[in-house]
Scaffold this active site. Structure first.
Site, PDB file in Angstrom:
ATOM      1  N   GLU A 152      44.338  36.030  33.063  1.00 25.35           N
ATOM      2  CA  GLU A 152      43.882  35.922  34.450  1.00 25.35           C
ATOM      3  C   GLU A 152      42.370  35.981  34.538  1.00 25.35           C
ATOM      4  O   GLU A 152      41.745  35.198  35.260  1.00 25.35           O
ATOM      5  CB  GLU A 152      44.517  37.035  35.303  1.00 25.35           C
ATOM      6  N   ASP A 174      45.738  41.467  31.280  1.00 30.21           N
ATOM      7  CA  ASP A 174      44.435  41.380  30.602  1.00 30.21           C
ATOM      8  C   ASP A 174      43.401  42.048  31.496  1.00 30.21           C
ATOM      9  O   ASP A 174      43.659  42.319  32.680  1.00 30.21           O
ATOM     10  CB  ASP A 174      44.051  39.926  30.302  1.00 30.21           C
TER      11      ASP A 174
END
Lengths: 514, 514
Positions: free
Chosen positions: B207, B142
């Site tokens: 994350e 991400d």
């Protein structure tokens, strides 16, 4: 001119003391009397009012067409839409038989440094009769920004009527009132009544930005367009309460941008946090130094010139029919900063205020972003009152922010820009316009108007008064809960249509007093 | 296991004093020696390095495909893209012969109250040999938000190479490093070399939001997936200087939203300014109470538990090759808050910091809008260090803001939310991973790595160490000027390709030390 008005005039010679009492009496009571003018008004105005009632849906359809144009003057990329809106207005005036000049008001330099041609200003007039008084009507057809995601219930650019209220950006500020003026003229024309005053119109598209170019235009045309004008009237505000109002003062405004420019790129707050003089930390300190939680402006010297409140002035606030509890409901707050009606009204009308509007360049989306923004620009404005001067305010704000910034020992670069500087305005309440306005309100709404001031700024009111020396009045038709500049801005069908009648009646009452 | 390593081990029996010296010697000098492992490395690794060099354009093409996916986990409407990115990653691992489980990590409640299914976490492994050590590689796919208008020179989702740097969101954080791990594995497979360690992979897509669900998953799989893991390695940060680095500590982070909710709609600052307890005025006061211009956190008690600096620790900062002037150029500032290299590094690595990221709900566009925003939400985060505890920090921040707010006598509603709470992390520098890492760096880059800490937060580092009890190391390959989280994030071709070699070498060196 009415008998009552004349008879009162005769009393003027008694004494200065009596004179004062009588002027007050005139201001507060003339239109409640059944004077010949009022009696004449009813018969004279009835066909006009009937025409207006009969054509209300057509008037609303026109407003719908105008609201559909996103003429947001605050966004230079929308200036094309502002021009289109001005063109639509000019076309309508010409179709009604008016002559229109699209006056060039030059260029404007954007904060980016780019120079752009300003939209023109409409200078229009209808057939002139030298025996009649000349009334100059001011209005604007630009709007504040509006986006669905700001919390609009309906599309801000599709006028939508819900329970008698018509929602849309510009509905009350100021497209509705501009159309109401034109429809008032139309009501005379359509019913074959002679318009009892000469009509001139000034319609601009830069009001929400501070009327760029209009002051200069006013100066240039002082000896031509304005030479034969007797009265200037502005309908660009709203009532303060449920009652109709005449407005005799507005606050001025200066809009400030405080830019703090730091690192050459946004930084990761984990990697750099703790070692960087963060522009946001500097800016928050700067913005935090401006105003306290009691609304007191903390910029040294800025409020020094505020007119001292006299006991007489204080008493005028007692009379105003303002329901504090109702107003709390309208805006949805449990309390105001002040506790009494009088203090709240004075805070809004006759004392300055400072509002922080937002920050450009920082993280403003939903979610979480761990950024140290490289450059941030705080936006705030100060509403000014007599006898504050925008130039003086600008100097003191810049000095203050410079001084606060110097204590931060920051390597960042501070740039303070004042983008609007409009003086406050106060009219002469003894002017015939106010008498005519009171009579017209009584005629249409059946109640006395309240004499109020306005917290918001119509820079041109003071400019017109100062530059032309003519009488200026503000004659609002918007309701106190219209939400101009907010989400869900609206005007009620009732105010829009009765407002049109008010303007038609006002032409007539003014002609009687001239 | 190398001769040099064994011979050093023999010296360990001399005395505690000597032991300490030798450990230090081991940490700083093992990989500079021409030990058999290093000599062996060259021959063993040469074909792998050749393969990596020969396929660099293909590796860059893959990164281009990954960067094209806007997998912004901070925006729940983009979670579909996060899932697509995870699927692409899983497909690649499976094509390489790995087995993949897409582990369900449950749901997450958004601030709006809506509950959403979290994207899964990839748990993967390649063929296992019980005689080999098992290395578990962590990464995430991400990214942070990115928009052209934030100031990107190139489209953030089109990887664009300019003068050896490849610009794109996620290029260095963390898609580039994740691909480098996979390409390192590929280099063994393609050259028919046996991978000298067992490889497991944990790849997540949350994350940047704080690794929602991963801690719970780690706990659940402690006795299964993690049972045979010897080492956990993370490459999710960047070098601190021009030199390659091994990272042994990171700061923790808590992200706060401070909502001040006032009137029921935005108000016109002219009409209401001076009478309203403006949410922005309250918020600016709240944000202004958090941190001063020297970076000192003003929240009572928050920094009480920060580990006291010892003279020994202070000395470790002297050795780091960090050019303050170069760093000023990279970020574009004239000075940091601290004056010396040591103090700047400690401010970034071993002391806490507080950054204000922005305000949601206020006016944030270009131009001028005279609004009193009805509800505004300030966003700030605190980077935490040993021995601060996120729960304790959250409690103290809420107490502090509540206390400041109570002094404002405001009718507005305050809501403070902590959306991320990650502990700081410190590794054991005596661990074999650090020796292997140092040797691999020396082999590929020809220099000693610097032993550094990291100011930013990889919550999972501490979570892995605490929950699994395994050795954790961070082995960055990104350059110090990569601008992760910023506009124009990039990774250089050199770092990306040499980083792939570093990972291939690291597998080998680690196998020798186990």
């Amino acid at each position: 001119m009415s008998f009552f008005y004349l008879s009162n005039r005769i009393i003027f010679c008694f004494s200065t003391m009596t004179k004062l009492i009588v002027v007050t009496f005139l201001l507060f009571h003339t239109s409640t009397s059944s004077s010949p003018s009022s009696l004449g008004s009813a018969a004279m105005l009835e066909p006009l009012f009937q025409y207006i009632d009969d054509h209300q849906n057509q008037f609303i359809q026109r407003l719908k067409e105008w609201v559909a144009v996103n003429s947001d003057s605050g966004d230079p990329t929308k200036w094309g839409e502002v021009e289109r809106m001005l063109k639509m207005t000019a076309d309508m005036i010409e179709k009604m038989g008016g002559t229109v000049e699209l006056a060039d008001v030059g260029t404007h330099q954007l904060p980016s440094g780019e120079t752009m041609q300003l939209p023109p200003v409409i200078l229009a007039e209808f057939a002139r009769d030298p025996k009649k008084a000349t009334l100059c009507i001011y209005g604007h057809v630009d709007v504040q920004p509006a986006k669905m995601e700001d919390g609009w219930v309906t599309d801000p650019f599709i006028l939508t009527e819900i329970k008698g209220n018509m929602f849309g950006r510009g509905a009350t500020d100021n497209k509705g009132p501009v159309l109401a003026w034109l429809h008032a003229i139309e009501s005379y024309q359509a019913t074959q009544k002679e318009i009892p005053v000469n009509i001139k119109l000034i319609i601009e598209g830069m009001e929400e930005m501070g009327s760029f170019g209009l002051l200069e235009l006013t100066r240039k045309r002082n000896d031509s367009f304005f030479a034969d004008v007797n009265f200037i009237v502005i309908s660009d505000n709203v009532w303060a309460t449920l009652n109709p109002a005449l407005t005799y003062g507005t606050r001025g405004s200066s809009y400030f941008s405080v830019e703090v420019d730091g690192p050459k790129l946004d930084l990761h707050s984990g990697v750099y946090g703790g070692s960087i003089h963060e522009p946001m930390t500097d800016l928050i300190t700067l913005l935090g130094s401006l105003v306290n939680h009691k609304g007191k402006i903390l910029v040294t010297g800025v409020t020094d010139n505020v007119t001292v409140l006299t006991e007489d002035e204080r008493k005028t606030y007692d009379k105003i029919n303002f329901d504090l509890e109702e107003m709390k409901n309208v805006v949805g707050v449990k309390k105001f900063i002040q506790d009494t009606k009088e203090d709240v009204l004075m805070a809004r009308w006759r004392y300055p205020s400072l509002s922080i509007h937002g920050i450009q360049g920082a993280f403003s989306d939903p979610g979480t972003k761990t950024v140290i923004p490289r450059k941030v620009t705080g936006k705030f404005s100060i509403r000014q009152v007599p006898n504050m001067d925008p130039t003086d305010v600008e100097r003191k704000v810049k000095e203050h922010l410079g001084q606060v910034f110097s204590t931060l020992n920051s390597p960042n670069r501070l740039k303070v820009t004042a983008t609007v500087g409009a003086k406050p305005w106060m009219a002469n309440l003894g002017d015939p316009q106010y008498v005519a306005g009171k009579r017209a309100v009584k005629n249409v709404f059946g109640v006395e108007p309240e004499l109020i001031r306005e917290g918001s700024t119509i820079p041109i009111a003071q400019n017109f008064q100062e530059e032309t020396g003519k009488s200026v009045m503000m004659l609002p038709i918007g309701g106190h809960d219209d939400g101009e500049h907010s989400q869900n801005e609206k005007i009620s069908r009732n105010n829009y249509i009765k407002g049109t009648k008010l303007f038609a009646a006002y032409f007539y009452e003014l002609s009687l007093l001239h």
